[in-house]
Scaffold this motif. Sequence first.
Motif, PDB file in Angstrom:
ATOM      1  N   CYS A 111       0.853  -1.189   0.000  1.00  8.87           N
ATOM      2  CA  CYS A 111       0.000   0.000   0.000  1.00  8.87           C
ATOM      3  C   CYS A 111       0.888   1.239   0.000  1.00  8.87           C
ATOM      4  O   CYS A 111       1.925   1.269   0.661  1.00  8.87           O
ATOM      5  N   MET A 113       0.059   4.216   1.110  1.00  8.83           N
ATOM      6  CA  MET A 113      -0.367   5.266   2.042  1.00  8.83           C
ATOM      7  C   MET A 113       0.491   5.363   3.309  1.00  8.83           C
ATOM      8  O   MET A 113       0.477   6.374   3.989  1.00  8.83           O
ATOM      9  N   CYS A 115       0.513   4.233   6.425  1.00 12.93           N
ATOM     10  CA  CYS A 115       0.050   4.400   7.820  1.00 12.93           C
ATOM     11  C   CYS A 115       1.020   3.655   8.750  1.00 12.93           C
ATOM     12  O   CYS A 115       1.322   2.483   8.514  1.00 12.93           O
ATOM     13  N   CYS A 118       0.248   0.146  10.426  1.00 10.27           N
ATOM     14  CA  CYS A 118      -0.284  -0.908   9.557  1.00 10.27           C
ATOM     15  C   CYS A 118       0.833  -1.728   8.914  1.00 10.27           C
ATOM     16  O   CYS A 118       1.759  -1.169   8.321  1.00 10.27           O
ATOM     17  N   GLY A 121       1.109  -0.987   5.253  1.00  8.64           N
ATOM     18  CA  GLY A 121       1.698   0.338   5.038  1.00  8.64           C
ATOM     19  C   GLY A 121       3.205   0.310   5.247  1.00  8.64           C
ATOM     20  O   GLY A 121       3.962   0.971   4.535  1.00  8.64           O
ATOM     21  N   GLY A 161      -3.996  -3.047   1.148  1.00  8.71           N
ATOM     22  CA  GLY A 161      -4.149  -2.063   0.082  1.00  8.71           C
ATOM     23  C   GLY A 161      -5.251  -1.048   0.293  1.00  8.71           C
ATOM     24  O   GLY A 161      -6.127  -1.213   1.153  1.00  8.71           O
ATOM     25  N   VAL A 195      -8.673   5.134   3.449  1.00  8.70           N
ATOM     26  CA  VAL A 195      -7.859   5.970   4.317  1.00  8.70           C
ATOM     27  C   VAL A 195      -8.363   7.421   4.278  1.00  8.70           C
ATOM     28  O   VAL A 195      -8.014   8.226   5.131  1.00  8.70           O
TER      29      VAL A 195
HETATM   30 FE1  SF4 Z   1      -2.839   1.338   3.387  1.00  7.29          FE
HETATM   31 FE2  SF4 Z   1      -5.078   1.089   4.800  1.00  7.29          FE
HETATM   32 FE3  SF4 Z   1      -2.760   0.107   5.740  1.00  7.29          FE
HETATM   33 FE4  SF4 Z   1      -3.132   2.754   5.623  1.00  7.29          FE
HETATM   34  S1  SF4 Z   1      -4.257   1.292   6.866  1.00  7.29           S
HETATM   35  S2  SF4 Z   1      -1.294   1.672   4.954  1.00  7.29           S
HETATM   36  S3  SF4 Z   1      -4.320   2.940   3.753  1.00  7.29           S
HETATM   37  S4  SF4 Z   1      -3.827  -0.569   3.940  1.00  7.29           S
END
Ligand code: SF4
Length: 345
Positions: A111, A113, A115, A118, A121, A161, A195
């Motif tokens: 992913c 993003m 985070c 995560c 992430g 993702g 997100v």
């Molecule tokens: Fe990606 Fe969702 Fe994990 Fe954030 S929480 S890194 S958007 S998968």
Amino acid sequence: MQHLYDLSFDELTAFIVGMGQPKFRTRQVWEWMYKKAVSSFDEMSNLPLSFRQKLEERAVLETAVVVSNQLSSDKQTRKVLFQLPDGQYVETVFMGYRRRRTICISTQAGCAMGCVFCATGQMGFVRHLTVGEIVAQAIYFSRDLVAKGERITNIVLMGMGEPLHNYKNTLAAIDRLNDEDGLNIGARKITISTVGMVPAILRYADEGRQTPIAISLHAATNAERDKLIPVNKKWPIEDIIDACHYYIEKTGRRITFEWALISGQNDTIEQAQALGRLVHGMLCHVNLIPLNPTTGFSGNPSSRERIDAFQQELEKYQVSSTVRLRRGIDIQAGCGQLRDRVVNA
Ligand code: SF4
Ligand code: SAH
């Protein structure tokens, strides 16, 4: 080789007609693929043997290999790690509680993003999944259920993702899961979790679809959210809330906010009050989930007392919330966690 789950009904028809077969064969193949969820062409017993052999040469049903398949100690959660032909891993989780048969599917390998809490992430972005790779995760679990006379009742796009980053394939996959001549999972029974990609939420609101969305908010002030979710700098809280109001206005549907409670960080009374002020009067619901610990993040889940205090504070603002139990902890059923353990073992 053609991955058959990547094809829409019309595309499959073109493929089958291109093989010199009559059009009506599409419906037969479609039923085997989606209603019976068979794993081989051999099982498609109403097709001529010669056609089955040709399919074998030119097409594949399953492109992913199961690398790990684990059942939680309470036997209610099963987690499967698939390896895709290019070596990438994706996870799918099945949860069977009471009458619900829910699967949590992935839309990307990795992913973008980032985070911090995560596991997905923490690994970064690799690639989008194809429509077939998204749909095949549901087919895999459907197979066992069909054999027992059961079916998938709910789907959450909360695996690895960001679904709205892979917008086109995600929506096409939802249409496929929704297909009455296929898995026939009601549009309202599928949840897209995001997100908070503001432009994509606005675009999605304009589509007038029935499939609900959940927003992973996790903090009610930009200072706090910036620390957890790097893309908050791009799409800050006020823009997300504006997009949510637009979505509610357009669709009349309730928004769900996801909130992973991290001890001492976003589980404070101040954060609860900030959230209360932010969403007071809005058609929404808050899901409170204690953090799933991951290797790359030092935060801890909040205690039951802190969660209760947080929830009580929200009540003062007439904001409804539910505390979600953490399921399948012993099998690392949190997003991206199983891949993490296999790859970094
Ligand atoms: Fe990606 Fe969702 Fe994990 Fe954030 S929480 S890194 S958007 S998968
Ligand atoms: N990318 C989408 C969907 C996949 S993540 C999104 O972020 O919404 C699904 C949900 O799991 C999100 O709400 C996400 O914030 C949450 N999540 C990720 N890691 C977590 C963890 N370690 N503990 C608790 N929830 C987590």
